[in-house]
Design an enzyme around this catalytic site. Structure first.
Site, PDB file in Angstrom:
ATOM      1  N   PRO A   1     -58.477  67.169 -92.727  1.00 53.30           N
ATOM      2  CA  PRO A   1     -58.949  65.808 -93.059  1.00 53.30           C
ATOM      3  C   PRO A   1     -59.620  65.101 -91.887  1.00 53.30           C
ATOM      4  CG  PRO A   1     -56.746  66.179 -93.943  1.00 53.30           C
ATOM      5  CD  PRO A   1     -57.056  67.366 -93.085  1.00 53.30           C
TER       6      PRO A   1
ATOM      7  N   TYR B   1     -63.173  60.972 -77.063  1.00 52.64           N
ATOM      8  CA  TYR B   1     -62.390  62.114 -77.559  1.00 52.64           C
ATOM      9  C   TYR B   1     -62.465  63.272 -76.561  1.00 52.64           C
ATOM     10  CZ  TYR B   1     -60.880  65.864 -80.731  1.00 52.64           C
ATOM     11  OH  TYR B   1     -60.219  66.920 -81.306  1.00 52.64           O
TER      12      TYR B   1
HETATM   13  N1  LIG Z   1     -59.685  70.013 -86.901  1.00 53.94           N
HETATM   14  C1  LIG Z   1     -60.378  70.422 -85.859  1.00 53.94           C
HETATM   15  O1  LIG Z   1     -61.479  70.976 -85.990  1.00 53.94           O
HETATM   16  C2  LIG Z   1     -59.833  70.233 -84.459  1.00 53.94           C
HETATM   17  C3  LIG Z   1     -60.561  70.800 -83.401  1.00 53.94           C
HETATM   18  C4  LIG Z   1     -60.086  70.643 -82.118  1.00 53.94           C
HETATM   19  C5  LIG Z   1     -58.907  69.970 -81.889  1.00 53.94           C
HETATM   20  N2  LIG Z   1     -58.227  69.423 -82.921  1.00 53.94           N
HETATM   21  C6  LIG Z   1     -56.999  68.691 -82.616  1.00 53.94           C
HETATM   22  O2  LIG Z   1     -55.940  69.148 -83.428  1.00 53.94           O
HETATM   23  C7  LIG Z   1     -54.998  68.086 -83.638  1.00 53.94           C
HETATM   24  C8  LIG Z   1     -54.765  67.935 -85.143  1.00 53.94           C
HETATM   25  O3  LIG Z   1     -55.996  67.636 -85.764  1.00 53.94           O
HETATM   26  P1  LIG Z   1     -56.243  67.710 -87.327  1.00 53.94           P
HETATM   27  O4  LIG Z   1     -57.580  68.274 -87.499  1.00 53.94           O
HETATM   28  O5  LIG Z   1     -55.081  68.329 -87.994  1.00 53.94           O
HETATM   29  O6  LIG Z   1     -56.333  66.136 -87.644  1.00 53.94           O
HETATM   30  P2  LIG Z   1     -55.845  65.288 -88.902  1.00 53.94           P
HETATM   31  O7  LIG Z   1     -56.554  63.980 -88.763  1.00 53.94           O
HETATM   32  O8  LIG Z   1     -55.983  66.047 -90.141  1.00 53.94           O
HETATM   33  O9  LIG Z   1     -54.284  65.075 -88.612  1.00 53.94           O
HETATM   34  C9  LIG Z   1     -53.843  64.312 -87.522  1.00 53.94           C
HETATM   35  C10 LIG Z   1     -52.449  63.783 -87.803  1.00 53.94           C
HETATM   36  O10 LIG Z   1     -52.060  62.983 -86.668  1.00 53.94           O
HETATM   37  C11 LIG Z   1     -51.441  61.817 -87.141  1.00 53.94           C
HETATM   38  N3  LIG Z   1     -51.543  60.739 -86.160  1.00 53.94           N
HETATM   39  C12 LIG Z   1     -52.629  59.988 -85.842  1.00 53.94           C
HETATM   40  N4  LIG Z   1     -52.297  59.068 -84.928  1.00 53.94           N
HETATM   41  C13 LIG Z   1     -50.970  59.254 -84.649  1.00 53.94           C
HETATM   42  C14 LIG Z   1     -50.057  58.610 -83.782  1.00 53.94           C
HETATM   43  N5  LIG Z   1     -50.417  57.557 -83.016  1.00 53.94           N
HETATM   44  N6  LIG Z   1     -48.793  59.076 -83.735  1.00 53.94           N
HETATM   45  C15 LIG Z   1     -48.419  60.108 -84.523  1.00 53.94           C
HETATM   46  N7  LIG Z   1     -49.225  60.740 -85.370  1.00 53.94           N
HETATM   47  C16 LIG Z   1     -50.499  60.313 -85.433  1.00 53.94           C
HETATM   48  C17 LIG Z   1     -52.180  61.485 -88.435  1.00 53.94           C
HETATM   49  O11 LIG Z   1     -51.432  60.609 -89.258  1.00 53.94           O
HETATM   50  C18 LIG Z   1     -52.381  62.868 -89.035  1.00 53.94           C
HETATM   51  O12 LIG Z   1     -51.293  63.244 -89.849  1.00 53.94           O
HETATM   52  C19 LIG Z   1     -55.632  66.850 -83.000  1.00 53.94           C
HETATM   53  O13 LIG Z   1     -55.088  66.650 -81.705  1.00 53.94           O
HETATM   54  C20 LIG Z   1     -57.093  67.205 -82.906  1.00 53.94           C
HETATM   55  O14 LIG Z   1     -57.760  66.513 -81.885  1.00 53.94           O
HETATM   56  C21 LIG Z   1     -58.658  69.534 -84.212  1.00 53.94           C
END
Ligand SMILES: NC(=O)c1ccc[n+]([C@@H]2O[C@H](COP(=O)([O-])OP(=O)(O)OC[C@H]3O[C@@H](n4cnc5c(N)ncnc54)[C@H](O)[C@@H]3O)[C@@H](O)[C@H]2O)c1
Length: 265
Positions: free
Chosen positions: A196, A158
């Site tokens: 989530p 990651y």
């Molecule tokens: N939540 C955090 O603390 C956090 C911190 C740093 C970065 N991020 C980044 O923010 C972004 C969103 O994260 P989140 O926390 O909302 O995650 P999440 O898991 O809640 O949502 C991710 C979404 O991406 C979709 N997804 C997964 N694989 C996919 C694919 N191959 N094609 C299309 N859609 C796909 C999932 O179905 C889901 O709806 C991500 O890139 C994550 O790495 C999140």
């Protein structure tokens, strides 16, 4: 005197990947509130359709790792103003996630994370440049992570994928500027935003509360971030307000990256 302000994204068509839930859904909602026409995309059809319905947008199933899906999108949506490459996975989804440390991670697990996070962002940027070329303008927002700026031993795939997203953002920014295009590309680096995505890492057992508390204790602002707070940055980057900003990286992490745990007291 009545003061009216124009919605900040009026007239713009914006695509958000991974927008069925979490940060992507938050960005889609914020974009719609700012007057954008939003194309909600995800592999999760039910959730994606629900978000699109709620905000008066359109839903399209798009697996960011599938080149064919992007090619079909380019046919259906040949012009776009804003692309947010948000879809991402940790690799810890599912019931028995494999280890992701540098000694034990399998090549398969490593590649699965990179396929979504890095290949997906590469393909999203490539689509965006093509679909923004006609106007010669647009904004690409890549969701990286604070994990793209520091090492995370237990989630090394990651972290490496997010570091590559950060770097590719700068290549895209320079490429577009070099082409004489007004297409900007910037990255957002969140940390600990309650979505989530955290579920497999926090678990449901009795240790959940203590795991949450440990994360919060390590964060200078002593709380999790909110999706709306990340979405506000995406609105700013997508809007014409920051027309001179490209190749930049914006952290939103409650102060995590501002200092070091080893600082003198
Ligand atoms: N939540 C955090 O603390 C956090 C911190 C740093 C970065 N991020 C980044 O923010 C972004 C969103 O994260 P989140 O926390 O909302 O995650 P999440 O898991 O809640 O949502 C991710 C979404 O991406 C979709 N997804 C997964 N694989 C996919 C694919 N191959 N094609 C299309 N859609 C796909 C999932 O179905 C889901 O709806 C991500 O890139 C994550 O790495 C999140």
């Amino acid at each position: 005197m009545k003061v009216t302000t124009k919605p900040r994204l009026a007239g713009k068509t914006c695509l958000v990947t991974g927008a069925a839930r979490g940060i992507g859904a938050g960005i889609a909602r914020a974009f719609a509130r700012e007057g954008a026409t939003v194309l909600v995309t995800d592999i999760e059809v039910e959730g994606g359709e629900a978000v699109a319905r709620e905000i008066g947008g359109r839903f399209r199933r798009l697996d960011v790792a599938a080149e064919d899906d992007w090619a079909a999108l380019a046919e259906a949506q040949p012009e776009i103003d804003v692309v947010v490459n948000n879809a991402g996975i940790t690799g810890f989804e599912g019931d028995a996630p494999p280890p992701h440390d540098p000694e034990h991670a399998t090549l398969e697990a490593w590649r699965a994370v990179h396929a979504v996070n890095l290949d997906g962002t590469f393909l999203g940027c490539r689509y965006a440049i093509g679909a923004m070329r006609a106007k010669g303008a647009g904004s690409i927002v890549n969701i990286s992570s604070r994990s793209g700026l520091v090492g995370i031993p237990a989630a090394s795939a990651y972290a490496a994928s997010k570091a590559a997203v950060r770097n590719h953002t700068k290549s895209v920014a320079l490429y577009c500027a070099g082409q004489g295009l007004d297409i900007r590309c910037n990255s957002i680096h969140p940390a600990a935003v309650m979505t989530p995505m955290w579920e497999p890492m926090l678990g449901t057992g009795p240790d959940r509360a203590s795991r949450e508390a440990a994360l919060v204790a390590d964060t200078p602002m002593k709380r999790f971030g909110r999706v709306e707070e990340v979405a506000a940055l995406a609105v700013m980057l997508a809007s014409d307000e920051v027309a001179y900003m490209t190749g930049a990286e914006l952290t939103i992490d409650g102060g995590l990256l501002a200092g070091s745990a080893a600082a003198p007291g």
